[in-house]
Design an enzyme around this catalytic site. Structure first.
Site, short mmCIF file in Angstrom:
data_model
loop_
_atom_site.label_atom_id
_atom_site.label_comp_id
_atom_site.label_asym_id
_atom_site.label_seq_id
_atom_site.Cartn_x
_atom_site.Cartn_y
_atom_site.Cartn_z
N TYR A 48 24.53 -108.95 60.86
CA TYR A 48 24.01 -109.49 62.13
C TYR A 48 23.69 -108.36 63.11
O TYR A 48 22.73 -108.46 63.88
CB TYR A 48 25.02 -110.46 62.75
CG TYR A 48 24.81 -111.90 62.34
CD1 TYR A 48 24.34 -112.85 63.25
CD2 TYR A 48 25.06 -112.33 61.04
CE1 TYR A 48 24.14 -114.17 62.89
CE2 TYR A 48 24.87 -113.64 60.66
CZ TYR A 48 24.39 -114.57 61.59
OH TYR A 48 24.20 -115.88 61.21
N THR A 75 37.41 -120.23 57.21
CA THR A 75 37.59 -119.87 58.61
C THR A 75 37.04 -118.48 58.87
O THR A 75 36.35 -118.22 59.87
CB THR A 75 39.08 -119.92 59.00
OG1 THR A 75 39.57 -121.26 58.81
CG2 THR A 75 39.28 -119.52 60.46
N TYR A 125 42.71 -114.50 52.32
CA TYR A 125 42.76 -113.85 53.63
C TYR A 125 42.07 -112.49 53.60
O TYR A 125 41.16 -112.21 54.40
CB TYR A 125 44.21 -113.70 54.08
CG TYR A 125 44.39 -113.04 55.42
CD1 TYR A 125 44.08 -113.72 56.60
CD2 TYR A 125 44.90 -111.75 55.52
CE1 TYR A 125 44.25 -113.11 57.83
CE2 TYR A 125 45.08 -111.14 56.75
CZ TYR A 125 44.75 -111.83 57.91
OH TYR A 125 44.92 -111.23 59.13
#
Length: 328
Positions: free
Chosen positions: A167, A100, A153
């Site tokens: 990015y 995720t 996590y």
């Protein structure tokens, strides 16, 4: 790449049916935004956002951001909040939790580039691990464990920050990163598993207050309204860099102090029960919020005393506990 706050453009909130996401969606709608929430409902709940549908400017899409998502219309901003933050919940399926953070972040970054949208990553204070200095500034690289039950996590969030860095620098993505410290408030899941909700629910239900370890470990607790204000300011700010910004309350409490405060406020007869310390549980957690103060003009305004009053009243109602147990 300029940020567009045109209300005709969509503001996308992943994890929008969760605790933080639902509060953020409500605040954005109050500001006049058109909001789409994306949530796989693994930890989020439709009931958290059902009341928002009557605005006519809100939509909930049930989708897992591990897979790309197509959105009809022009997106102006993306808040990427998707990922369980409760240790019991993110440890149920650690591989999915990790994906995720990693696959989800990449899919949202690709979507942001496609729509020329600004994107904010909800990172975490857990990237600092069990810190060797306090308070923790954004420049601190952390003392982390990549090989343990919390790593899915912690390392997932660290990896997502890396993707946001790449990015921004390689593709010109307009990115923001918020490192969120312990946040609490109404609409937390009663079974969330984090310390504030645990203590409040246990006290209201007359159960033992479970303390892992000595209780001398410290935490800094930020009320949800303050945190949401910080996220919105970070998204809107033309700060000229994509580095992380700590968002949290720098006031530090021991876990024992929190337990006693909850007991006093609820007038509960619950007893303290000490359990074995959890693996990799940080001994100290306190944000240095200098950057947020200087760049965003932000700092928390709700004290733990006042925030707990609001949270206890909420849980007393949702759990069916008599309201007179809550001190005014």
């Amino acid at each position: 790449m300029a940020f567009c706050s045109d209300p005709d453009r969509i503001t996308l909130v992943t994890g929008g049916a969760g605790f933080l996401g639902s509060h953020l969606c409500a605040r954005l709608l109050d500001m006049g935004h058109r909001v789409i929430a994306v949530d796989n409902l693994s930890t989020g709940r439709r009931s958290n956002v059902a009341h928002l549908e009557q605005t006519g400017r809100f939509e909930l899409i049930e989708h897992d951001i591990i897979a790309p998502v197509e959105i009809d219309g022009q997106i102006g901003a993306i808040y990427n909040l998707a990922c369980p933050a409760s240790p019991p919940k993110y440890q149920r399926d650690p591989v999915h939790t990790f994906r995720t953070s990693i696959d989800g972040a990449q899919n949202m970054l690709d979507l942001a580039l496609k729509h020329d949208a600004r994107i904010l990553q909800a990172s975490t204070s857990e990237v600092y691990g069990d810190p060797e200095l306090s308070p923790q500034p954004e420049s601190y690289c952390g003392a982390v464990n990549t090989y343990g039950p919390r790593a899915c996590y912690d390392e997932g969030k660290r990896g997502a920050e890396t993707l946001f860095y790449e990015y921004a620098h390689r593709f010109g993505a307009d990115t923001r990163i918020a490192r969120i410290f312990n946040t609490y408030g109404p609409r937390m899941d009663a079974e969330d598993g984090r310390v504030v909700s645990n203590f409040v629910v246990q006290a209201l239900c007359g159960q033992d207050i479970t303390i892992y370890g000595s209780g001398r470990q410290t935490r800094s607790f930020c009320y949800v309204d303050d945190l949401i204000e910080g996220l919105i300011r970070l998204m809107a700010a033309d700060i000229g860099f994509g580095g992380p910004v700590n968002l949290g309350n720098p006031r530090e409490f021991t876990v024992l102090e929190l337990a006693q405060l909850v007991l006093d406020k609820t007038q509960s007869s619950s007893q303290l029960r000490y359990l074995q310390a959890l693996p990799d549980d940080p001994r100290q957690r306190r944000p240095d919020i200098t950057r947020a103060q200087m760049v965003l003009g932000w700092q928390p305004t709700v004290s733990l005393n006042d925030g707990l009053d609001r949270m206890i009243a909420h849980f007393a109602e949702t759990l069916g506990t008599p309201k007179e147990v809550v001190l005014s």
